[in-house]
Design an enzyme around this catalytic site. Structure first.
Site, PDB file in Angstrom:
ATOM      1  N   GLY A 116       0.795  -1.242   0.000  1.00 35.57           N
ATOM      2  CA  GLY A 116       0.000   0.000   0.000  1.00 35.57           C
ATOM      3  C   GLY A 116       0.820   1.282   0.000  1.00 35.57           C
ATOM      4  N   GLY A 145       2.065   3.385  -5.786  1.00 37.59           N
ATOM      5  CA  GLY A 145       1.336   2.895  -6.963  1.00 37.59           C
ATOM      6  C   GLY A 145      -0.153   2.748  -6.745  1.00 37.59           C
ATOM      7  NE  ARG A 169      10.096 -11.727  -0.935  1.00 34.85           N
ATOM      8  CZ  ARG A 169      11.128 -11.142  -1.544  1.00 34.85           C
ATOM      9  NH1 ARG A 169      11.652 -11.691  -2.616  1.00 34.85           N
ATOM     10  NH2 ARG A 169      11.622 -10.021  -1.092  1.00 34.85           N
ATOM     11  CE1 TYR A 181       0.638 -11.769 -16.128  1.00 36.00           C
ATOM     12  CE2 TYR A 181       0.515  -9.712 -17.363  1.00 36.00           C
ATOM     13  CZ  TYR A 181       1.026 -10.451 -16.310  1.00 36.00           C
ATOM     14  OH  TYR A 181       1.935  -9.889 -15.455  1.00 36.00           O
ATOM     15  N   PRO A 214      -6.805  -5.698 -13.555  1.00 37.79           N
ATOM     16  CG  PRO A 214      -5.621  -4.440 -12.007  1.00 37.79           C
ATOM     17  CD  PRO A 214      -5.894  -5.852 -12.421  1.00 37.79           C
ATOM     18  N   GLY A 215      -6.103  -3.809 -16.512  1.00 37.09           N
ATOM     19  CA  GLY A 215      -5.257  -3.692 -17.702  1.00 37.09           C
ATOM     20  C   GLY A 215      -4.195  -2.647 -17.425  1.00 37.09           C
ATOM     21  N   PRO A 216      -3.767  -1.902 -18.443  1.00 31.62           N
ATOM     22  CG  PRO A 216      -3.400  -0.921 -20.529  1.00 31.62           C
ATOM     23  CD  PRO A 216      -4.151  -2.021 -19.863  1.00 31.62           C
ATOM     24  NE  ARG A 245      10.556  -3.663  -9.932  1.00 29.27           N
ATOM     25  CZ  ARG A 245      10.333  -2.594  -9.167  1.00 29.27           C
ATOM     26  NH1 ARG A 245       9.321  -1.805  -9.421  1.00 29.27           N
ATOM     27  NH2 ARG A 245      11.126  -2.338  -8.142  1.00 29.27           N
TER      28      ARG A 245
HETATM   29  N1  COA Z   1      15.977 -10.080 -15.287  1.00 32.08           N
HETATM   30  C1  COA Z   1      16.344 -11.307 -14.889  1.00 32.08           C
HETATM   31  N2  COA Z   1      16.507 -11.657 -13.564  1.00 32.08           N
HETATM   32  C2  COA Z   1      16.247 -10.711 -12.638  1.00 32.08           C
HETATM   33  C3  COA Z   1      15.847  -9.407 -12.994  1.00 32.08           C
HETATM   34  C4  COA Z   1      15.715  -9.094 -14.391  1.00 32.08           C
HETATM   35  N3  COA Z   1      15.302  -7.890 -14.813  1.00 32.08           N
HETATM   36  N4  COA Z   1      15.653  -8.704 -11.838  1.00 32.08           N
HETATM   37  C5  COA Z   1      15.943  -9.532 -10.805  1.00 32.08           C
HETATM   38  N5  COA Z   1      16.300 -10.738 -11.303  1.00 32.08           N
HETATM   39  C6  COA Z   1      16.710 -11.913 -10.531  1.00 32.08           C
HETATM   40  C7  COA Z   1      17.922 -11.640  -9.661  1.00 32.08           C
HETATM   41  O1  COA Z   1      19.114 -11.749 -10.395  1.00 32.08           O
HETATM   42  C8  COA Z   1      17.761 -12.723  -8.594  1.00 32.08           C
HETATM   43  O2  COA Z   1      18.115 -13.985  -9.082  1.00 32.08           O
HETATM   44  P1  COA Z   1      19.592 -14.640  -8.742  1.00 32.08           P
HETATM   45  O3  COA Z   1      19.693 -14.650  -7.248  1.00 32.08           O
HETATM   46  O4  COA Z   1      19.552 -16.006  -9.338  1.00 32.08           O
HETATM   47  O5  COA Z   1      20.597 -13.746  -9.403  1.00 32.08           O
HETATM   48  C9  COA Z   1      16.253 -12.791  -8.404  1.00 32.08           C
HETATM   49  O6  COA Z   1      15.659 -12.242  -9.599  1.00 32.08           O
HETATM   50  C10 COA Z   1      15.760 -12.006  -7.220  1.00 32.08           C
HETATM   51  O7  COA Z   1      16.179 -10.667  -7.380  1.00 32.08           O
HETATM   52  P2  COA Z   1      16.448  -9.719  -6.133  1.00 32.08           P
HETATM   53  O8  COA Z   1      16.745  -8.361  -6.639  1.00 32.08           O
HETATM   54  O9  COA Z   1      17.443 -10.358  -5.212  1.00 32.08           O
HETATM   55  O10 COA Z   1      15.053  -9.818  -5.398  1.00 32.08           O
HETATM   56  P3  COA Z   1      14.287  -8.765  -4.534  1.00 32.08           P
HETATM   57  O11 COA Z   1      13.427  -9.552  -3.628  1.00 32.08           O
HETATM   58  O12 COA Z   1      15.186  -7.747  -3.932  1.00 32.08           O
HETATM   59  O13 COA Z   1      13.383  -7.974  -5.621  1.00 32.08           O
HETATM   60  C11 COA Z   1      11.974  -7.997  -7.603  1.00 32.08           C
HETATM   61  C12 COA Z   1      12.235  -8.547  -6.207  1.00 32.08           C
HETATM   62  C13 COA Z   1      13.064  -8.498  -8.532  1.00 32.08           C
HETATM   63  C14 COA Z   1      10.618  -8.517  -8.073  1.00 32.08           C
HETATM   64  C15 COA Z   1      12.020  -6.458  -7.638  1.00 32.08           C
HETATM   65  O14 COA Z   1      11.788  -6.003  -8.944  1.00 32.08           O
HETATM   66  C16 COA Z   1      10.990  -5.867  -6.699  1.00 32.08           C
HETATM   67  O15 COA Z   1      11.288  -5.658  -5.546  1.00 32.08           O
HETATM   68  N6  COA Z   1       9.751  -5.616  -7.187  1.00 32.08           N
HETATM   69  C17 COA Z   1       8.666  -5.158  -6.343  1.00 32.08           C
HETATM   70  C18 COA Z   1       7.786  -4.194  -7.017  1.00 32.08           C
HETATM   71  C19 COA Z   1       7.289  -4.613  -8.354  1.00 32.08           C
HETATM   72  O16 COA Z   1       7.773  -5.536  -8.985  1.00 32.08           O
HETATM   73  N7  COA Z   1       6.321  -3.908  -8.835  1.00 32.08           N
HETATM   74  C20 COA Z   1       5.741  -4.150 -10.120  1.00 32.08           C
HETATM   75  C21 COA Z   1       4.518  -4.941  -9.970  1.00 32.08           C
HETATM   76  S1  COA Z   1       3.674  -5.051 -11.521  1.00 32.08           S
END
Ligand code: COA
Length: 293
Positions: free
Chosen positions: A23, A26, A75, A156, A197-199, A208
């Site tokens: 929360g 975004g 998690r 999706y 939701p869509g975009p 990302r």
């Molecule tokens: N391409 C390929 N692998 C990727 C990547 C990318 N763009 N970004 C992260 N990874 C991999 C990392 O290398 C790691 O794998 P490894 O240990 O084998 O190298 C694994 O994913 C976990 O990444 P890490 O950065 O350690 O995890 P985190 O828990 O800190 O972050 C994410 C989680 C990657 C999902 C991060 O983008 C995040 O925190 N997102 C939250 C918000 C979000 O995604 N919002 C959008 C929702 S639509």
């Protein structure tokens, strides 16, 4: 009236205590703001407590309602239990769980490590399961009824999508959980629904999912029959309705809010919209001519 107007009447969520995972920013923040405006108390959770505190203060100042920031990585079940205990201690009860926290990024699947795949599954599917189980068991144990779980999925979740395979896999699981528990736990006074939701542009998702100039290249608004992306208030209106008592008979539903985007990709002849108006005279003549042969 405009589609960005606020939909529900004043005080529609008064007396509701709501938990919104993810929360702090975004879409989660936008939904939280509207819940607070409608009189709810809201606990917001994420990994980043500083960000949460800033958001909570900003939203409390804006709305005059109570917003409680709680650190929690969805998690980990022990952290979810701890978060649940803190909310109950602060609010007494919880009426609504909004599973909004998500993780996603685009990548060819063969480039993903096993841990990268797990990371998305853990946040989206396991995180939703952890929160649902913690609050669900609590509601059952305390016989607290008229509760709602709202899950944010994606269009999706049922079609699948290339390049976001962990997310598609996890969201499909969340959708199955929504529909399954809508039946199984209705006897305990819980409702389960989902929004797809869509975009809806947000910084976190866009960075990302369409990094750099990809957003311009792909131009999401062109994919949508209504020729625009979504406004946060439109999603907040739907979410507020689904967590309010106005939707008391809506259970096990997934409501798509995407301007018709996914169905446009599905209809076999939808690409005919590219045919210019003047060409239809010729095409009609050709089709009619076949009748006489
Ligand atoms: N391409 C390929 N692998 C990727 C990547 C990318 N763009 N970004 C992260 N990874 C991999 C990392 O290398 C790691 O794998 P490894 O240990 O084998 O190298 C694994 O994913 C976990 O990444 P890490 O950065 O350690 O995890 P985190 O828990 O800190 O972050 C994410 C989680 C990657 C999902 C991060 O983008 C995040 O925190 N997102 C939250 C918000 C979000 O995604 N919002 C959008 C929702 S639509």
């Amino acid at each position: 009236m405009k589609y960005t107007d606020k939909m529900l009447r004043e005080g529609a969520l008064k007396g509701k205590n709501i938990v919104v995972t993810g929360g702090g920013s975004g879409l989660g923040k936008s939904m939280t703001r509207y819940f607070l405006e409608l009189g709810a108390k809201v606990a917001i959770t994420s990994r980043n407590l500083e960000k949460l505190k800033n958001t909570a203060k900003e939203l409390e100042d804006e709305t005059g309602s109570t917003c409680l920031p709680l650190q929690c990585d969805v998690r980990h079940y022990d952290q979810v239990e701890e978060m649940k205990n803190q909310v109950i201690e602060a609010f007494g009860t919880v009426d609504v769980l909004l599973n909004n926290a998500a993780g996603n990024f685009i990548s060819p699947t063969e480039r993903l490590s096993a841990n990268a795949f797990d990371t998305i599954i853990d946040i989206v599917l396991k995180g939703t399961k952890n929160c649902t189980l913690a609050f669900g068991k609590h509601w059952i144990d305390t016989q607290y009824k008229n509760t709602t779980v709202l899950n944010i999925v994606t269009t999706y979740a049922w079609t699948g999508s290339a390049y976001v395979v962990p997310s598609a896999t996890a969201k499909a699981g969340v959708l199955a959980m929504t529909r399954s528990l809508a039946v199984e736990w209705a006897k305990y006074g819980m409702r389960f629904n989902a929004i797809a939701p869509g975009p809806f542009p947000t910084k976190g998702a866009w960075d990302r999912l369409v990094p750099g100039d990809l957003a311009e290249k792909l131009d999401f608004s062109k994919r949508v029959p209504l020729s625009r992306t979504g406004e946060h208030q439109e999603l907040a209106n739907l979410a507020a309705y689904l967590v309010s008592d106005f939707s008391a008979y809506v259970n096990g539903e997934v409501i798509t809010i995407d301007g018709g985007e996914w169905i446009k990709g599905a209809g076999q002849f939808n690409l005919l919209e590219q045919v210019p108006e003047e060409m239809w005279d010729q095409l009609e003549a050709m089709i009619r001519a076949k009748k006489n042969k």
